[in-house]
Design an enzyme around this catalytic site. Structure first.
Site, PDB file in Angstrom:
ATOM      1  N   ASP A 189      55.858 -14.383 -51.542  1.00 49.65           N
ATOM      2  CA  ASP A 189      55.606 -12.993 -50.739  1.00 49.65           C
ATOM      3  C   ASP A 189      56.924 -12.746 -49.965  1.00 49.65           C
ATOM      4  OD1 ASP A 189      52.832 -12.651 -51.029  1.00 49.65           O
ATOM      5  OD2 ASP A 189      52.486 -14.298 -49.798  1.00 49.65           O
TER       6      ASP A 189
ATOM      7  N   HIS B  12      52.569 -22.275 -47.429  1.00 48.45           N
ATOM      8  CA  HIS B  12      51.495 -21.929 -48.310  1.00 48.45           C
ATOM      9  C   HIS B  12      50.477 -22.927 -48.416  1.00 48.45           C
ATOM     10  CE1 HIS B  12      49.845 -20.862 -52.200  1.00 48.45           C
ATOM     11  NE2 HIS B  12      50.261 -19.978 -52.208  1.00 48.45           N
TER      12      HIS B  12
END
Length: 426
Positions: free
Chosen positions: A363, A306
């Protein structure tokens, strides 16, 4: 010797003092707003990874510790105890609502869920193959024309009614985009249903038979929307703020946020994860070989790492638990989930990924939940947009109250210096 709240910059024969500012959670920033006027210098920060574009009291992230809080409340507490509408109220108005405030807010949103009948003509001009994100963004921008009498009015009442309209009508626009893609009739919203139930009903019910929302599906959707509700100054949120800084109305600003979210490196990442898992399954390659390909940089590992988090994404554990619960209830045996769990296990125990702090992000499991809910792949990012909507609204409203100053980044020019004009012959 500079004081604690100052920083000294030395350039050539100049030495200037820059103020240092600190947030409530200890974040420290050098304020460079006067840098160019005092030295002629600008800063260069590709991707804005070290640039604070604003002050905000909405969302706090500590990427090193894996912390995410909305208005001071931990994301786990909110996702386990609140409805999406409660969290929406919190983000936009700053406090959790009382029972009376929540009831009034819910009723107001519910009574604005219908969209103008002329929108049906708007859907008629698009091909059935049009991506729902394109329809959603265009539909949001189009609301400026349906409410042009108030859209560009920045007075409190106008902002409040525009806020309600955005929250209420986006799920309807989204569901209509889906119905258009499969050739089914549009389903009107129903006022006796809550926010998540209403969206699911508009998505999946048909006139030919009764449709009943499965409570566990509603619960999973509610949790997903909360986890997506805001995430500080990400790409789409920064886009909303930047466009809003021009004085653009809330509908136009949020339309650009939807388009930014559409990108595969942002909101489209959960779709990319599902496509990655599907390709592993179809190619019938071992996960060991897949991981080796990732290490050789032949392919990308989607759903890991991320831009902000250098630790575990705090949303991932919540969504993984919700995923397990939903699949168990629905009695879904999804081989993609087995692949995902094994891949996660390998990555969390491999020094290559550990050293690079490539942990699973939100996700990684969200696509599997959407798939279990029978939501098609091209609708994944649309639902992400519904979830991120209160954050965009809250950030746009905050930007407005901070005093609108148009955003205008600088650049370092690397092109040709002045050239003599000569017409090209031949």
């Amino acid at each position: 010797m500079p004081r604690k709240n100052e920083a000294t910059l030395t350039y050539q024969d100049k030495k200037i003092i820059l103020p240092v500012e600190q947030g409530t959670e200890g974040e420290t920033a050098v304020n460079i707003s006067q840098l160019r006027s005092k030295t002629g210098l600008i800063t260069l920060d590709p991707g804005y990874g070290n640039t604070g574009s604003t002050k905000s009291d909405i969302t706090f992230i500590d990427g090193e510790k894996g912390i995410l809080r909305y208005r001071g409340y931990d994301i786990a507490d909110l996702s386990n105890n609140c409805s999406f509408i409660e969290v929406t109220y919190l983000l936009i108005f700053g406090e959790l609502p009382s029972a009376e405030e929540l009831a009034a807010f819910t009723t107001t949103v519910t009574r604005h869920t219908m969209i103008n009948e002329d929108y049906k003509k708007y859907y008629d001009v698009w091909p059935r193959t049009a991506h729902p994100m394109a329809l959603l963004a265009a539909g949001m921008a189009g609301m400026s024309s349906f409410y042009d009498d108030i859209a560009s009015d920045f007075k409190e009442h106008a902002v409040d009614i525009s806020t309600i309209r955005c929250l209420a009508k986006v799920p309807t626009l989204a569901a209509y985009a889906y119905k258009k893609s499969i050739g089914q009739p549009f389903v009107y919203p129903r006022n006796e249903l809550n926010y998540c139930q209403n969206f699911l009903n508009m998505m999946f019910s048909v006139p030919a038979e009764e449709y009943e929302v499965i409570p566990e599906v509603e619960e999973a959707l509610n949790k997903l929307l909360i986890l997506h509700a805001d995430h500080e100054q990400n790409c789409s949120t920064s886009t909303v703020r930047m466009v809003g800084s021009s004085g653009a109305n809330i509908y136009a600003s949020i339309a650009t946020g939807i388009l930014a979210l559409w990108g595969p490196l942002h909101g489209g990442a959960n779709q990319a994860v599902l496509e990655m898992l599907t390709s592993i399954q179809k190619e019938k390659i071992s996960l060991k070989e897949f991981v080796n390909r990732v290490k050789r940089q032949e392919i990308k590992l989607m759903g890991f790492g991320h831009r902000v988090y250098r630790n575990h994404d705090p949303r991932c554990a919540i969504i993984k638990k919700a995923c397990d619960k939903l699949l168990l209830k629905l009695k879904v045996k999804d081989p993609l989930l087995d692949i995902a769990k094994e891949l996660e296990h390998i990555a969390l125990n491999d020094s290559y990924f550990i050293d690079r702090k490539l942990y699973p992000n939100v996700d990684f499991y969200s696509g599997i939940i959407y798939k279990a809910m029978n939501i098609p792949t091209n609708m994944f990012t649309v639902i992400f947009s519904i979830g991120r909507l209160p954050g965009w609204i809250a950030q746009w409203r905050e930007m407005r109250t901070q005093g609108i100053k148009i955003n205008r980044p600088r650049q370092i020019y690397t092109g040709s210096t002045k050239r003599e004009f000569k017409r090209v012959k031949g």
